[in-house]
Motif scaffolding. Structure first.
Motif, mmCIF file in Angstrom:
data_model
loop_
_atom_site.group_PDB
_atom_site.id
_atom_site.type_symbol
_atom_site.label_atom_id
_atom_site.label_comp_id
_atom_site.label_asym_id
_atom_site.label_seq_id
_atom_site.Cartn_x
_atom_site.Cartn_y
_atom_site.Cartn_z
ATOM 1 N N SER A 1 43.757 46.952 36.727
ATOM 2 C CA SER A 1 44.193 46.169 36.347
ATOM 3 C C SER A 1 44.912 44.238 36.876
ATOM 4 N N GLY A 2 45.612 43.414 36.263
ATOM 5 C CA GLY A 2 45.297 42.355 36.820
ATOM 6 C C GLY A 2 45.999 41.492 36.138
ATOM 7 N N THR A 3 46.300 40.084 35.888
ATOM 8 C CA THR A 3 47.418 39.466 34.976
ATOM 9 C C THR A 3 46.270 38.459 34.282
ATOM 10 N N HIS A 4 44.653 38.619 34.603
ATOM 11 C CA HIS A 4 43.503 37.260 33.915
ATOM 12 C C HIS A 4 42.644 37.609 33.856
ATOM 13 N N ARG A 5 42.391 37.825 33.161
ATOM 14 C CA ARG A 5 40.268 37.483 32.838
ATOM 15 C C ARG A 5 39.773 36.588 32.771
ATOM 16 N N LEU A 6 38.327 36.488 33.450
ATOM 17 C CA LEU A 6 38.198 35.317 34.247
ATOM 18 C C LEU A 6 36.865 35.569 34.240
ATOM 19 N N PRO A 7 35.169 34.525 34.589
ATOM 20 C CA PRO A 7 34.241 35.670 34.138
ATOM 21 C C PRO A 7 33.387 35.351 35.840
ATOM 22 N N LEU A 8 34.130 36.015 36.570
ATOM 23 C CA LEU A 8 34.246 35.596 37.765
ATOM 24 C C LEU A 8 33.437 35.808 38.525
ATOM 25 N N GLY A 9 31.915 36.573 38.364
ATOM 26 C CA GLY A 9 30.485 36.058 38.826
ATOM 27 C C GLY A 9 30.392 34.951 38.233
ATOM 28 N N ARG A 10 29.983 34.544 36.727
ATOM 29 C CA ARG A 10 29.498 33.006 36.202
ATOM 30 C C ARG A 10 30.472 31.988 37.077
ATOM 31 N N PRO B 1 59.977 24.077 43.585
ATOM 32 C CA PRO B 1 58.710 24.273 43.976
ATOM 33 C C PRO B 1 58.176 25.971 43.609
ATOM 34 N N THR B 2 57.072 26.042 42.918
ATOM 35 C CA THR B 2 56.310 27.179 42.563
ATOM 36 C C THR B 2 55.166 27.097 43.347
ATOM 37 N N LEU B 3 54.822 28.498 43.972
ATOM 38 C CA LEU B 3 54.263 28.880 45.090
ATOM 39 C C LEU B 3 52.920 29.964 44.115
ATOM 40 N N VAL B 4 52.037 30.294 43.502
ATOM 41 C CA VAL B 4 51.302 31.036 42.753
ATOM 42 C C VAL B 4 50.107 31.603 43.932
ATOM 43 N N PHE B 5 50.160 33.492 44.464
ATOM 44 C CA PHE B 5 49.377 33.547 45.231
ATOM 45 C C PHE B 5 48.526 34.341 44.003
ATOM 46 N N ALA B 6 47.622 33.694 44.356
ATOM 47 C CA ALA B 6 46.367 33.706 43.595
ATOM 48 C C ALA B 6 45.142 34.578 44.395
ATOM 49 N N THR B 7 44.805 36.280 44.164
ATOM 50 C CA THR B 7 43.717 37.083 43.885
ATOM 51 C C THR B 7 43.444 37.910 43.257
ATOM 52 N N THR C 1 43.645 33.278 48.088
ATOM 53 C CA THR C 1 42.489 34.039 48.703
ATOM 54 C C THR C 1 41.808 34.496 48.712
ATOM 55 N N SER C 2 41.116 34.290 47.224
ATOM 56 C CA SER C 2 39.448 34.505 46.969
ATOM 57 C C SER C 2 38.624 33.682 46.715
ATOM 58 N N LEU C 3 37.674 33.091 47.164
ATOM 59 C CA LEU C 3 36.967 31.842 46.995
ATOM 60 C C LEU C 3 36.255 32.202 45.830
ATOM 61 N N GLU C 4 36.065 33.072 45.278
ATOM 62 C CA GLU C 4 35.200 33.624 43.569
ATOM 63 C C GLU C 4 36.424 32.763 43.235
ATOM 64 N N LEU C 5 37.870 33.163 43.085
ATOM 65 C CA LEU C 5 38.854 31.773 42.040
ATOM 66 C C LEU C 5 37.929 30.199 42.107
ATOM 67 N N VAL D 1 46.156 37.760 39.841
ATOM 68 C CA VAL D 1 45.794 38.799 39.578
ATOM 69 C C VAL D 1 44.257 38.503 39.182
ATOM 70 N N ALA D 2 43.162 37.644 38.893
ATOM 71 C CA ALA D 2 42.062 37.759 38.356
ATOM 72 C C ALA D 2 41.340 39.108 38.332
ATOM 73 N N ARG D 3 40.886 39.333 37.047
ATOM 74 C CA ARG D 3 40.250 40.688 36.669
ATOM 75 C C ARG D 3 38.837 40.103 36.383
ATOM 76 N N SER D 4 37.971 40.504 36.458
ATOM 77 C CA SER D 4 36.297 40.286 35.354
ATOM 78 C C SER D 4 36.678 41.167 33.931
ATOM 79 N N ILE D 5 35.628 40.129 33.424
ATOM 80 C CA ILE D 5 35.739 39.932 31.426
ATOM 81 C C ILE D 5 35.830 41.697 31.172
ATOM 82 N N ARG D 6 35.130 42.610 31.835
ATOM 83 C CA ARG D 6 35.217 43.860 31.193
ATOM 84 C C ARG D 6 35.989 44.662 32.503
ATOM 85 N N SER D 7 36.399 44.189 33.347
ATOM 86 C CA SER D 7 36.816 45.110 34.801
ATOM 87 C C SER D 7 38.183 46.507 33.563
ATOM 88 N N PRO D 8 37.950 47.564 33.565
ATOM 89 C CA PRO D 8 39.368 48.195 33.607
ATOM 90 C C PRO D 8 40.352 47.500 34.654
#
Length: 351
Positions: A54-63, A2-8, A89-93, A45-52
């Motif tokens: 660090s993270g593993t993925h970029r997402l339009p978090l606000g949208r 089994p795989t656990l993905v801990f997403a922040t 762990t974040s409801l935005e994700l 670890v998700a970060r917004s599209i233009r965020s400086p």
């Protein structure tokens, strides 16, 4: 396996929620191994599209926060590995097909000056395989307000640096413009932090304690300056680096937490661990965390002043209070928190 993905989500100014994320993520594999089974644990670890940041993925978090359930669900199916159990762990994700979600508090719904709630959050919480709440207070609100069934309460842990802390000496305190004795407040300036009551309470208390100062630590903000400008013996410290924080807390005579709403109340627990007296509002999850081992007060200016006055009185009962508080705080470990999460993950995967 089994795989656990801990997403922040990456944030610019990490706080208590991010401390929780790092502590649980670091212990996840060990906690799962301790209850049997072989798991792969991944971080996302998700970060917004233009965020400086660090993270593993970029997402339009606000949208995404404003999007409806359909868009968010489709994004989640693309984002997370197929068949994985995701702990979000974040409801935005965006949500995952199979997920556990952490709910720290309901402040987004209750306080206009906090970040607005994610549009689809309530529907996603009710569909999650499990919801972890950091306090019985938060869990009770989630049941009453959102109709959640059986949220699991797993309290936060405590950095052992606070249990082992040595108070900063006079020379180190002087670097912060301080000398003992002083009252310390840690945290933000949003309305629920109730700094207005602290300012009123300090104004009532300060004339009777001319040797005591008030120190406020936290990211600089005009609101704090507006409330405390010109008040006697008041020091705005700015953000205190993590390595200095335990020693500063241990050096304080009192830590005051006047909040009207807290999902947990980590500053109170950290102070208890160092042996520093806590004066906390009788509100939110603070009575749950502090118990009978601190001074609980009405969240008003006079209430705060009365509690601080007793804490600074030198009453013989206060030493017994701080000793009991240290014992209570020692029971809040991140290992215990991680074990509680592992039990939830195993139950969801097994089900």
């Amino acid at each position: 396996m089994p795989t656990l993905v801990f997403a922040t989500a990456a944030v610019e100014a990490p706080g208590g929620a991010q401390g929780y994320e790092e502590a649980v993520a670091a212990r996840a594999a060990g906690a799962l191994a301790a209850i049997g089974g072989d798991w792969e644990v991944r971080r996302l670890v998700a970060r917004s599209i233009r965020s400086p940041l660090s993270g593993t993925h970029r997402l339009p978090l606000g949208r995404l926060a404003r999007a409806g359930s359909g868009i968010r669900s489709r994004t989640g199916r693309l984002l997370y590995p197929r068949g994985a159990l995701v702990h979000r762990t974040s409801l935005e994700l965006p949500p995952a097909p199979l997920e556990v979600v952490t709910l720290h508090d309901l402040v987004a719904w209750d306080w206009p000056d906090e970040s607005p709630p994610v549009r689809a959050a309530v529907a996603e919480l009710t569909r999650a395989a499990a919801v972890v709440c950091v306090s019985a207070h938060t869990a009770g609100l989630a049941v009453d307000r959102f109709g959640l069934r059986d949220p699991v309460v797993v309290p936060n842990g405590l950095d052992r640096a606070f249990l082992d802390a040595t108070p900063l000496g006079a020379q180190d305190l002087a670097r912060w413009g301080l000398r003992a004795p002083f009252v310390l407040h840690l945290g933000g300036v949003s309305a629920r932090k109730n700094l207005a009551a602290l300012a009123e309470g300090w104004g009532l208390l300060a004339p009777d304690h001319p040797d005591v100062s008030l120190a406020l630590a936290g990211t600089p903000h005009p609101r704090r300056h507006e409330l405390f400008a010109g008040m006697p013996r008041t020091h705005l410290l700015g953000r205190v680096p993590d390595p200095d924080l335990p020693g500063l807390v241990a050096a304080a005579s009192v830590v005051v937490v006047p909040s009207l709403d807290e999902g947990f109340g980590l500053p109170a627990l950290e102070a208890m661990a160092t042996g520093t007296l806590v004066v906390a509002a009788r509100a939110g999850a603070l009575p749950e965390v502090v118990g009978r081992d601190g001074i609980l007060v009405d969240p008003t200016g006079p209430g705060v002043a009365e509690g601080l006055g007793w804490a600074l009185s030198g009453d013989s009962s206060l030493a017994r209070l701080t000793a009991a508080a240290r014992t209570r705080a020692a029971g809040y470990t991140w290992e215990r928190t991680a074990a509680g999460h592992a039990a939830v993950w195993a139950a969801v995967a097994g089900g």
